[in-house]
Design a protein around this motif. Structure first.
Motif, mmCIF file in Angstrom:
data_model
loop_
_atom_site.group_PDB
_atom_site.id
_atom_site.type_symbol
_atom_site.label_atom_id
_atom_site.label_comp_id
_atom_site.label_asym_id
_atom_site.label_seq_id
_atom_site.Cartn_x
_atom_site.Cartn_y
_atom_site.Cartn_z
ATOM 1 N N LYS A 262 0.819 -1.216 0.000
ATOM 2 C CA LYS A 262 0.000 0.000 0.000
ATOM 3 C C LYS A 262 0.852 1.266 0.000
ATOM 4 O O LYS A 262 0.335 2.366 0.182
ATOM 5 C CB LYS A 262 -0.939 -0.005 1.203
ATOM 6 N N GLN A 263 2.149 1.122 -0.198
ATOM 7 C CA GLN A 263 3.032 2.282 -0.261
ATOM 8 C C GLN A 263 2.804 3.076 -1.552
ATOM 9 O O GLN A 263 2.379 2.524 -2.573
ATOM 10 C CB GLN A 263 4.496 1.840 -0.220
ATOM 11 N N ALA A 264 3.098 4.361 -1.502
ATOM 12 C CA ALA A 264 2.996 5.212 -2.682
ATOM 13 C C ALA A 264 4.282 5.113 -3.496
ATOM 14 O O ALA A 264 5.387 5.168 -2.940
ATOM 15 C CB ALA A 264 2.748 6.658 -2.276
ATOM 16 N N GLY A 265 4.130 4.971 -4.798
ATOM 17 C CA GLY A 265 5.290 4.864 -5.669
ATOM 18 C C GLY A 265 4.906 4.274 -7.011
ATOM 19 O O GLY A 265 3.727 4.165 -7.345
ATOM 20 N N ILE A 266 5.896 3.890 -7.786
ATOM 21 C CA ILE A 266 5.626 3.304 -9.103
ATOM 22 C C ILE A 266 6.272 1.928 -9.207
ATOM 23 O O ILE A 266 7.186 1.581 -8.437
ATOM 24 C CB ILE A 266 6.133 4.203 -10.248
ATOM 25 N N TYR A 267 5.782 1.156 -10.172
ATOM 26 C CA TYR A 267 6.287 -0.187 -10.427
ATOM 27 C C TYR A 267 6.930 -0.203 -11.809
ATOM 28 O O TYR A 267 6.315 0.222 -12.796
ATOM 29 C CB TYR A 267 5.157 -1.208 -10.362
ATOM 30 N N VAL A 268 8.179 -0.682 -11.876
ATOM 31 C CA VAL A 268 8.898 -0.722 -13.148
ATOM 32 C C VAL A 268 9.227 -2.162 -13.496
ATOM 33 O O VAL A 268 9.168 -3.065 -12.651
ATOM 34 C CB VAL A 268 10.189 0.126 -13.085
ATOM 35 N N ASP A 269 9.578 -2.379 -14.747
ATOM 36 C CA ASP A 269 9.946 -3.713 -15.213
ATOM 37 C C ASP A 269 11.242 -4.157 -14.532
ATOM 38 O O ASP A 269 12.246 -3.441 -14.566
ATOM 39 C CB ASP A 269 10.115 -3.671 -16.731
ATOM 40 N N ILE A 270 11.238 -5.332 -13.930
ATOM 41 C CA ILE A 270 12.405 -5.857 -13.232
ATOM 42 C C ILE A 270 13.569 -6.079 -14.194
ATOM 43 O O ILE A 270 14.738 -6.055 -13.803
ATOM 44 C CB ILE A 270 12.070 -7.185 -12.509
ATOM 45 N N VAL A 271 13.261 -6.249 -15.488
ATOM 46 C CA VAL A 271 14.285 -6.531 -16.503
ATOM 47 C C VAL A 271 14.861 -5.255 -17.096
ATOM 48 O O VAL A 271 16.075 -5.070 -17.146
ATOM 49 C CB VAL A 271 13.709 -7.425 -17.620
ATOM 50 N N SER A 272 13.990 -4.357 -17.569
ATOM 51 C CA SER A 272 14.451 -3.184 -18.312
ATOM 52 C C SER A 272 14.428 -1.883 -17.524
ATOM 53 O O SER A 272 15.098 -0.922 -17.882
ATOM 54 C CB SER A 272 13.584 -3.001 -19.562
ATOM 55 N N GLY A 273 13.617 -1.825 -16.474
ATOM 56 C CA GLY A 273 13.481 -0.605 -15.690
ATOM 57 C C GLY A 273 12.443 0.359 -16.227
ATOM 58 O O GLY A 273 12.220 1.428 -15.645
ATOM 59 N N GLU A 274 11.781 0.030 -17.333
ATOM 60 C CA GLU A 274 10.784 0.954 -17.885
ATOM 61 C C GLU A 274 9.580 1.066 -16.945
ATOM 62 O O GLU A 274 9.119 0.069 -16.376
ATOM 63 C CB GLU A 274 10.339 0.502 -19.268
ATOM 64 N N PRO A 275 9.056 2.283 -16.736
ATOM 65 C CA PRO A 275 7.920 2.491 -15.831
ATOM 66 C C PRO A 275 6.649 1.865 -16.377
ATOM 67 O O PRO A 275 6.332 2.020 -17.564
ATOM 68 C CB PRO A 275 7.803 4.015 -15.743
ATOM 69 N N LEU A 276 5.907 1.153 -15.514
ATOM 70 C CA LEU A 276 4.741 0.406 -15.966
ATOM 71 C C LEU A 276 3.439 0.805 -15.267
ATOM 72 O O LEU A 276 2.432 1.057 -15.918
ATOM 73 C CB LEU A 276 4.983 -1.100 -15.760
ATOM 74 N N PHE A 277 3.452 0.851 -13.907
ATOM 75 C CA PHE A 277 2.226 1.098 -13.158
ATOM 76 C C PHE A 277 2.494 2.011 -11.965
ATOM 77 O O PHE A 277 3.636 2.138 -11.515
ATOM 78 C CB PHE A 277 1.623 -0.222 -12.656
ATOM 79 N N SER A 278 1.423 2.641 -11.484
ATOM 80 C CA SER A 278 1.509 3.543 -10.337
ATOM 81 C C SER A 278 0.634 3.032 -9.198
ATOM 82 O O SER A 278 -0.422 2.427 -9.432
ATOM 83 C CB SER A 278 1.062 4.950 -10.735
#
Length: 368
Positions: A262-278
């Protein structure tokens, strides 16, 4: 025409079996209500062979129904044989019924542009003749204005070296094609794949739109999002992360890192680092996996048909890392009605207070 001969050769039997007259729909087809009172909208597009155009639109979340047919001509109730001969003035087209709460008309326009050659006035790919030209048939003034704006934006983008010649025309009457043309990509998958592979469509689209990946914006400095080689992935990923992202595996529900985060932040691809979800789009789905109502950066999300488990699902992959992330379903909450059900093992979470440090400072504003 070569392609007309090819179609005739492949589908003669089906043509003789098709005896159902084409149905027509008039210009009043714009918005309508379902039995449950939910608003639906209709859009009409032409982009060459309607088997391919139907298939491309049918895969989009929010699209309810796609029908292949003919429009824009001067002969009532035309047959496929008449239209393909090029003498009726019609084009092969599709009529798309969609849920505007899940996919907008602007997004449908984007789908069209990404699946045609808008610079070709003489047909599309191997299909030649005016009956295969690309066109947008607007149902009202709003669709007209959005289509003109979208066409202008594409022209100014520099994506194509030639002028955009796709026509924007008022919708009049749509004639439904013979039954054997409907859902052709599903009813005749081998023949459809054979036709599409030899049509030149996918080869052209790959050439044009692969530039989008090559010109992707850098994360920081000159570092681009990319997928490391397999040897590096095996060293840097855990066995579960590798299985999920590279072998399309699935982690256990309720026993993964982010299902209840439930923390605030974003989720990125573990492989490439590209931003995916908030985290702003994350919700408790009760499934045991992290779930989101929309992507953070839509351009980083790739959708593919998944025929595993004896059903057709929509797989979600990252564009630059080509990681398997999870699937998207149409049982999510408002405002999108979508549930992006992801594997924690495919993601890395970056808290708000670390965004600037990690090179994702551009997303800080959304948390203020």
């Amino acid at each position: 025409m070569i392609i007309d001969w090819f179609r005739t050769l492949l589908f003669t039997t089906l043509i003789f079996m098709a005896g159902v007259a084409a149905a027509a729909t008039g210009p009043d087809q714009g918005a309508h209500m379902t039995d449950k009172g939910k608003k639906q909208m209709v859009a009409t597009f032409a982009g060459g062979c309607f088997w391919c155009v139907e298939s491309d639109f049918a895969k989009e979340p929010g699209v309810i129904k796609v029908i292949s047919g003919f429009t824009g001509g001067n002969v009532a109730n035309p047959t496929y044989k008449q239209v393909s001969a090029g003498g009726t003035g019609h084009v092969e087209a599709v009529q798309v019924t969609y849920d505007p709460a899940r996919i907008s008309y602007e997004q449908l326009l984007d789908v069209l542009w990404r699946h045609i050659d808008p610079t070709d006035s003489g047909g599309q790919f191997v299909d030649r003749g005016s009956q295969y030209r690309s066109a947008i048939f607007y149902h009202d003034q709003e669709q007209h204005d959005l289509a003109e704006k979208s066409k202008q934006a594409l022209q100014q983008s520099g994506r194509f070296d030639k002028p955009i010649v796709t026509q924007i025309l008022p919708f009049k009457t749509f004639y439904v094609a013979e039954d054997y043309h409907q859902d052709y990509y599903k009813e005749n998958p081998l023949r459809y794949k054979c036709y599409r592979r030899n049509s030149g469509r996918d080869e052209f689209l790959e050439k044009i739109w692969s530039k989008e990946i090559k010109k992707a914006a850098p994360m920081t400095g000159n570092t681009r999002y990319h997928k490391p080689d397999d040897a590096t992935l095996r060293k840097t990923l855990t066995p579960l992360q590798y299985k999920v992202t590279q072998k399309e595996g699935t982690e256990p529900p309720f026993k993964n890192a982010y299902w209840d985060n439930k923390q605030a932040g974003i989720y990125v691809d573990i492989v490439s680092g590209e931003p995916l979800f908030s985290s702003l789009d994350k919700y408790t789905s009760g499934t045991g996996w992290p779930s989101f109502v929309r992507p953070l950066v839509k351009e980083n999300i790739v959708e593919r048909e998944d025929h595993k488990l004896f059903s057709v699902r929509t797989e979600i992959r990252s564009r630059h890392g080509d990681s398997h992330l999870g699937h998207v379903f149409s049982d999510g909450p408002p405002p999108t009605g979508l549930r992006y059900c992801m594997n924690s093992a495919a993601l890395r979470f970056i808290p708000v207070d670390q965004l600037e440090k990690e090179g994702y400072g551009e997303f800080l504003a959304s948390f203020k």
